[in-house]
Design a protein around this motif. Sequence first.
Motif, PDB file in Angstrom:
ATOM      1  N   SER A  78       0.825  -1.201   0.000  1.00  0.00           N
ATOM      2  CA  SER A  78       0.000   0.000   0.000  1.00  0.00           C
ATOM      3  C   SER A  78       0.863   1.255   0.000  1.00  0.00           C
ATOM      4  CB  SER A  78      -0.882  -0.011   1.242  1.00  0.00           C
ATOM      5  OG  SER A  78      -1.463   1.237   1.450  1.00  0.00           O
ATOM      6  N   ARG A  79       0.294   2.310  -0.565  1.00  0.00           N
ATOM      7  CA  ARG A  79       0.966   3.614  -0.529  1.00  0.00           C
ATOM      8  C   ARG A  79       0.621   4.371   0.748  1.00  0.00           C
ATOM      9  NH1 ARG A  79      -1.543   6.001  -5.624  1.00  0.00           N
ATOM     10  NH2 ARG A  79      -3.029   4.344  -5.279  1.00  0.00           N
ATOM     11  N   SER A  80      -0.137   3.759   1.621  1.00  0.00           N
ATOM     12  CA  SER A  80      -0.600   4.401   2.850  1.00  0.00           C
ATOM     13  C   SER A  80       0.426   4.245   3.953  1.00  0.00           C
ATOM     14  CB  SER A  80      -1.911   3.773   3.295  1.00  0.00           C
ATOM     15  OG  SER A  80      -2.840   3.859   2.259  1.00  0.00           O
ATOM     16  N   ARG A  81       0.523   5.248   4.780  1.00  0.00           N
ATOM     17  CA  ARG A  81       1.486   5.226   5.872  1.00  0.00           C
ATOM     18  C   ARG A  81       0.873   5.796   7.137  1.00  0.00           C
ATOM     19  NH1 ARG A  81       3.329   1.876   3.262  1.00  0.00           N
ATOM     20  NH2 ARG A  81       4.992   2.049   1.788  1.00  0.00           N
ATOM     21  N   GLY A  82       1.514   5.538   8.252  1.00  0.00           N
ATOM     22  CA  GLY A  82       1.136   6.141   9.526  1.00  0.00           C
ATOM     23  C   GLY A  82      -0.266   5.787   9.963  1.00  0.00           C
ATOM     24  N   GLU A  83      -1.000   6.785  10.353  1.00  0.00           N
ATOM     25  CA  GLU A  83      -2.366   6.605  10.837  1.00  0.00           C
ATOM     26  C   GLU A  83      -3.398   7.042   9.802  1.00  0.00           C
ATOM     27  OE1 GLU A  83      -3.781   5.213  13.713  1.00  0.00           O
ATOM     28  OE2 GLU A  83      -1.773   4.357  13.741  1.00  0.00           O
ATOM     29  N   SER A  84      -3.050   6.965   8.539  1.00  0.00           N
ATOM     30  CA  SER A  84      -4.012   7.320   7.497  1.00  0.00           C
ATOM     31  C   SER A  84      -5.204   6.365   7.561  1.00  0.00           C
ATOM     32  CB  SER A  84      -3.357   7.248   6.116  1.00  0.00           C
ATOM     33  OG  SER A  84      -3.053   5.905   5.798  1.00  0.00           O
ATOM     34  N   VAL A  85      -6.288   6.778   6.948  1.00  0.00           N
ATOM     35  CA  VAL A  85      -7.485   5.933   6.924  1.00  0.00           C
ATOM     36  C   VAL A  85      -7.158   4.594   6.278  1.00  0.00           C
ATOM     37  CG1 VAL A  85      -9.834   5.705   6.020  1.00  0.00           C
ATOM     38  CG2 VAL A  85      -9.050   7.906   6.903  1.00  0.00           C
ATOM     39  N   ALA A  86      -6.451   4.616   5.171  1.00  0.00           N
ATOM     40  CA  ALA A  86      -6.113   3.374   4.474  1.00  0.00           C
ATOM     41  C   ALA A  86      -5.260   2.457   5.349  1.00  0.00           C
ATOM     42  CB  ALA A  86      -5.401   3.688   3.161  1.00  0.00           C
ATOM     43  N   ALA A  87      -4.304   3.023   6.069  1.00  0.00           N
ATOM     44  CA  ALA A  87      -3.450   2.219   6.953  1.00  0.00           C
ATOM     45  C   ALA A  87      -4.285   1.597   8.072  1.00  0.00           C
ATOM     46  CB  ALA A  87      -2.326   3.078   7.522  1.00  0.00           C
ATOM     47  N   ARG A  88      -5.244   2.341   8.595  1.00  0.00           N
ATOM     48  CA  ARG A  88      -6.105   1.804   9.654  1.00  0.00           C
ATOM     49  C   ARG A  88      -7.031   0.714   9.124  1.00  0.00           C
ATOM     50  NH1 ARG A  88      -8.491   6.976  12.553  1.00  0.00           N
ATOM     51  NH2 ARG A  88      -8.142   7.911  10.521  1.00  0.00           N
ATOM     52  N   VAL A  89      -7.497   0.873   7.885  1.00  0.00           N
ATOM     53  CA  VAL A  89      -8.331  -0.171   7.274  1.00  0.00           C
ATOM     54  C   VAL A  89      -7.529  -1.465   7.188  1.00  0.00           C
ATOM     55  CG1 VAL A  89      -9.438  -0.922   5.120  1.00  0.00           C
ATOM     56  CG2 VAL A  89      -9.873   1.379   6.018  1.00  0.00           C
ATOM     57  N   ILE A  90      -6.279  -1.380   6.726  1.00  0.00           N
ATOM     58  CA  ILE A  90      -5.439  -2.579   6.626  1.00  0.00           C
ATOM     59  C   ILE A  90      -5.253  -3.210   8.001  1.00  0.00           C
ATOM     60  CG2 ILE A  90      -3.112  -3.437   6.117  1.00  0.00           C
ATOM     61  CD1 ILE A  90      -2.987  -1.292   3.890  1.00  0.00           C
ATOM     62  N   ARG A  91      -4.913  -2.397   8.974  1.00  0.00           N
ATOM     63  CA  ARG A  91      -4.669  -2.900  10.331  1.00  0.00           C
ATOM     64  C   ARG A  91      -5.897  -3.612  10.892  1.00  0.00           C
ATOM     65  NH1 ARG A  91      -3.966   1.849  13.578  1.00  0.00           N
ATOM     66  NH2 ARG A  91      -6.208   1.699  13.850  1.00  0.00           N
ATOM     67  N   ASP A  92      -7.092  -3.121  10.555  1.00  0.00           N
ATOM     68  CA  ASP A  92      -8.324  -3.658  11.117  1.00  0.00           C
ATOM     69  C   ASP A  92      -8.984  -4.738  10.255  1.00  0.00           C
ATOM     70  OD1 ASP A  92      -7.936  -1.939  13.239  1.00  0.00           O
ATOM     71  OD2 ASP A  92      -9.366  -0.436  12.517  1.00  0.00           O
ATOM     72  N   LEU A  93      -8.337  -5.139   9.168  1.00  0.00           N
ATOM     73  CA  LEU A  93      -8.941  -6.152   8.292  1.00  0.00           C
ATOM     74  C   LEU A  93      -9.319  -7.456   9.002  1.00  0.00           C
ATOM     75  CD1 LEU A  93      -7.014  -5.767   4.922  1.00  0.00           C
ATOM     76  CD2 LEU A  93      -9.470  -5.433   5.315  1.00  0.00           C
ATOM     77  N   PRO A  94      -8.530  -7.962   9.949  1.00  0.00           N
ATOM     78  CA  PRO A  94      -8.962  -9.210  10.602  1.00  0.00           C
ATOM     79  C   PRO A  94     -10.298  -9.081  11.339  1.00  0.00           C
ATOM     80  CG  PRO A  94      -6.629  -8.850  10.969  1.00  0.00           C
ATOM     81  CD  PRO A  94      -7.168  -7.595  10.339  1.00  0.00           C
ATOM     82  N   VAL A  95     -10.614  -7.897  11.821  1.00  0.00           N
ATOM     83  CA  VAL A  95     -11.870  -7.685  12.528  1.00  0.00           C
ATOM     84  C   VAL A  95     -12.982  -7.266  11.564  1.00  0.00           C
ATOM     85  CG1 VAL A  95     -12.991  -6.357  14.370  1.00  0.00           C
ATOM     86  CG2 VAL A  95     -10.600  -7.032  14.599  1.00  0.00           C
ATOM     87  N   HIS A  96     -12.604  -6.522  10.519  1.00  0.00           N
ATOM     88  CA  HIS A  96     -13.571  -6.009   9.538  1.00  0.00           C
ATOM     89  C   HIS A  96     -13.070  -6.352   8.131  1.00  0.00           C
ATOM     90  CE1 HIS A  96     -15.403  -3.766  12.820  1.00  0.00           C
ATOM     91  NE2 HIS A  96     -14.211  -3.289  13.115  1.00  0.00           N
ATOM     92  N   PRO A  97     -13.221  -7.610   7.702  1.00  0.00           N
ATOM     93  CA  PRO A  97     -12.664  -8.012   6.402  1.00  0.00           C
ATOM     94  C   PRO A  97     -13.446  -7.519   5.187  1.00  0.00           C
ATOM     95  CG  PRO A  97     -13.759  -9.860   7.433  1.00  0.00           C
ATOM     96  CD  PRO A  97     -13.797  -8.729   8.428  1.00  0.00           C
ATOM     97  N   ILE A  98     -14.666  -7.067   5.392  1.00  0.00           N
ATOM     98  CA  ILE A  98     -15.486  -6.527   4.308  1.00  0.00           C
ATOM     99  C   ILE A  98     -15.951  -5.144   4.744  1.00  0.00           C
ATOM    100  CG2 ILE A  98     -17.543  -6.822   2.896  1.00  0.00           C
ATOM    101  CD1 ILE A  98     -17.292  -9.854   3.448  1.00  0.00           C
ATOM    102  N   VAL A  99     -15.623  -4.139   3.942  1.00  0.00           N
ATOM    103  CA  VAL A  99     -15.926  -2.757   4.320  1.00  0.00           C
ATOM    104  C   VAL A  99     -16.528  -2.009   3.139  1.00  0.00           C
ATOM    105  CG1 VAL A  99     -14.145  -2.613   6.100  1.00  0.00           C
ATOM    106  CG2 VAL A  99     -13.563  -2.031   3.749  1.00  0.00           C
ATOM    107  N   ASN A 100     -17.160  -0.887   3.448  1.00  0.00           N
ATOM    108  CA  ASN A 100     -17.602   0.031   2.406  1.00  0.00           C
ATOM    109  C   ASN A 100     -17.328   1.445   2.899  1.00  0.00           C
ATOM    110  OD1 ASN A 100     -19.741   0.945   4.022  1.00  0.00           O
ATOM    111  ND2 ASN A 100     -21.193  -0.489   3.125  1.00  0.00           N
ATOM    112  N   ALA A 101     -17.561   2.415   2.051  1.00  0.00           N
ATOM    113  CA  ALA A 101     -17.232   3.799   2.403  1.00  0.00           C
ATOM    114  C   ALA A 101     -18.023   4.278   3.617  1.00  0.00           C
ATOM    115  CB  ALA A 101     -17.470   4.718   1.201  1.00  0.00           C
ATOM    116  N   ASP A 102     -19.262   3.866   3.728  1.00  0.00           N
ATOM    117  CA  ASP A 102     -20.075   4.304   4.870  1.00  0.00           C
ATOM    118  C   ASP A 102     -19.521   3.779   6.194  1.00  0.00           C
ATOM    119  OD1 ASP A 102     -21.872   5.702   3.244  1.00  0.00           O
ATOM    120  OD2 ASP A 102     -23.137   3.932   2.958  1.00  0.00           O
ATOM    121  N   THR A 103     -19.189   2.488   6.233  1.00  0.00           N
ATOM    122  CA  THR A 103     -18.680   1.925   7.491  1.00  0.00           C
ATOM    123  C   THR A 103     -17.308   2.486   7.838  1.00  0.00           C
ATOM    124  OG1 THR A 103     -17.776  -0.035   6.380  1.00  0.00           O
ATOM    125  CG2 THR A 103     -20.005  -0.219   7.283  1.00  0.00           C
ATOM    126  N   VAL A 104     -16.460   2.696   6.841  1.00  0.00           N
ATOM    127  CA  VAL A 104     -15.132   3.259   7.091  1.00  0.00           C
ATOM    128  C   VAL A 104     -15.259   4.702   7.583  1.00  0.00           C
ATOM    129  CG1 VAL A 104     -12.976   3.971   5.965  1.00  0.00           C
ATOM    130  CG2 VAL A 104     -13.909   1.686   5.560  1.00  0.00           C
TER     131      VAL A 104
END
Length: 161
Positions: A78-104
Amino acid sequence: MLIQHVLAGRMTLNAPVPVSIPWSQDKDGYIASLRRYQSGDTNAWIEFFGMSVVSAIAWMHSVEDRVGSLLASLADRSRSRGESVAARVIRDLPVHPIVNADTVAERYGVSRQAAHEALARLAEDGVLTERSFSRRTKSGRPRQMFTSMELIELLSEIITD
């Protein structure tokens, strides 16, 4: 299930100890130890159960290592770093493996547009796969969902091993 619930409650664990994993791998040993327990040999059951807990915890560590390695690989891709939204989505994938813009957007306190941009960037980076679902929440386009197919495949592989 009851044993897992009692262990999780008494040992203040974040997750139940999956003793059913080693039991499913040694059905004959499980049945034999239960029969020995029924005939009065409680030590046989306690020993078998204790070894099952040890095996289950080792299995949990193995799963944690495999999922952790995958998440590190996804983060590197990923091009995401630090505490960006994208980085947090990756970190939380085991708990939230399916996401959409509303939930994020709701989960991370960002606008729906910022959430969608983060998800689209993760899809471009090959971290997430975009899926359309025909069930519409409103009139217009189908709901866009994103998932890590690599994580889903890894979890499927883990539970069928």
